[in-house]
Design an enzyme around this catalytic site. Structure first.
Site, PDB file in Angstrom:
ATOM      1  N   ASP A  67       0.802  -1.221   0.000  1.00  0.00           N
ATOM      2  CA  ASP A  67       0.000   0.000   0.000  1.00  0.00           C
ATOM      3  C   ASP A  67       0.838   1.274   0.000  1.00  0.00           C
ATOM      4  O   ASP A  67       2.050   1.242   0.227  1.00  0.00           O
ATOM      5  CB  ASP A  67      -0.968  -0.001   1.203  1.00  0.00           C
ATOM      6  N   ASN A 136      -7.619  -2.602  13.883  1.00  0.00           N
ATOM      7  CA  ASN A 136      -9.028  -2.817  13.524  1.00  0.00           C
ATOM      8  C   ASN A 136      -9.208  -4.048  12.622  1.00  0.00           C
ATOM      9  O   ASN A 136     -10.271  -4.259  12.064  1.00  0.00           O
ATOM     10  CB  ASN A 136      -9.602  -1.575  12.827  1.00  0.00           C
ATOM     11  N   HIS A 138      -7.414  -4.692   9.822  1.00  0.00           N
ATOM     12  CA  HIS A 138      -7.104  -4.542   8.393  1.00  0.00           C
ATOM     13  C   HIS A 138      -5.828  -5.293   8.022  1.00  0.00           C
ATOM     14  O   HIS A 138      -4.954  -5.521   8.857  1.00  0.00           O
ATOM     15  CB  HIS A 138      -7.038  -3.057   7.969  1.00  0.00           C
ATOM     16  N   GLU A 143      -9.770  -2.098   4.850  1.00  0.00           N
ATOM     17  CA  GLU A 143     -10.385  -1.700   6.112  1.00  0.00           C
ATOM     18  C   GLU A 143     -11.699  -2.460   6.357  1.00  0.00           C
ATOM     19  O   GLU A 143     -12.336  -2.916   5.396  1.00  0.00           O
ATOM     20  CB  GLU A 143     -10.696  -0.191   6.073  1.00  0.00           C
TER      21      GLU A 143
END
Ligand code: F6R
Length: 239
Positions: A67, A136, A138, A143
């Site tokens: 990313d 979270n 990811h 996400e």
């Protein structure tokens, strides 16, 4: 799934580096999927040392990063390209043309995503994918959401991710709100996956990832369906 527990957080990096080195020794032409973030820093440090000592070589390998932030060019101090240059690319024998990362400042971001997938396809996909785990759930910047995307795409970062990554920026307002990320399909099509997870604050999300229901709300939980997953962690879960 293989669950490798390392009692010392510092040992996680060297264990990860040895795991990667073994894979590269087996397949010197491997296509590697690479993460940034705090967790893999020690792994990169040890891999750099191994290359300098002549124990392993990336001369025939190809890499694709997971990313990059939208809007940051490759020279921006907080870009993932800068992170990779500082921690890995400039210190090992990887040829420049074998290194890939999405261009966060590309004028046409959608075209950039398509182009990244084309390059990934030309390379034959990922052989060995190394992942970190977001607080979270990811992986890459996929996400939590009501659906997951299979290929490279632009994503709105969640408030949790923006807050978690603010530590790398002068202040929270400087954290980009969007990123380009490799999709879940490309990650899942990797031949082997190494998931690195460090720190008690990730105990609950690691539990949900590995033992909870497979759900788009915990994107990493899809890794339960991968046949060659190794989890390397300093978090003890009795399994
Ligand atoms: C970064 C990436 C992210 C991180 C995750 C964990 O390229 O893909 O999924 O791996 O946010 O980050 P750290 O290691 O900083 O806790």
């Amino acid at each position: 799934m293989e669950y490798l527990y390392v009692p010392e957080p510092q040992a996680l990096g060297s264990m990860a580096a040895r795991w990667v080195a073994r894979e590269i020794l087996k397949l010197p032409t491997a296509v590697l999927g690479l993460p940034t973030g705090s967790t893999p820093i020690e792994m990169y440090k040890v891999l750099v040392r191994m290359v300098q000592e002549g124990l392993v070589s990336f001369a025939q390998a190809t890499t694709f990063n997971l990313d990059e932030y939208v809007g940051l060019n490759a020279d921006h101090p907080q870009s993932y390209a800068t992170f990779m240059r500082e921690h890995f690319w400039s210190r090992v024998d990887l040829p420049k043309e074998s290194v890939h990362i999405p261009r966060g400042s590309a004028p046409d971001i959608v075209a950039e995503c398509l182009c990244y997938d084309e390059k990934l396809e030309e390379a034959g996909g990922i052989d060995i994918q190394i992942l970190g785990l977001g607080i979270n759930g990811h992986i890459g910047f996929n996400e939590p959401s009501h659906n997951l995307q299979t290929r490279t795409h632009v994503v709105d970062l969640t408030p949790e991710t923006i807050e978690a990554n603010a530590r790398f920026f002068p202040d929270i307002d400087s954290v980009p709100r969007q990123a380009i990320t490799m999709g879940i399909g490309s990650i899942m099509q990797s031949n082997k996956i190494l998931l690195l997870v460090s720190g008690e604050q990730k105990k609950e999300i690691l539990y949900k990832t590995l033992f909870g229901p497979v759900s788009t709300e915990v994107p990493a939980s899809i890794l339960q369906l991968h046949s060659e997953l190794t989890v390397l962690t300093d978090i003890l879960h009795y399994i």
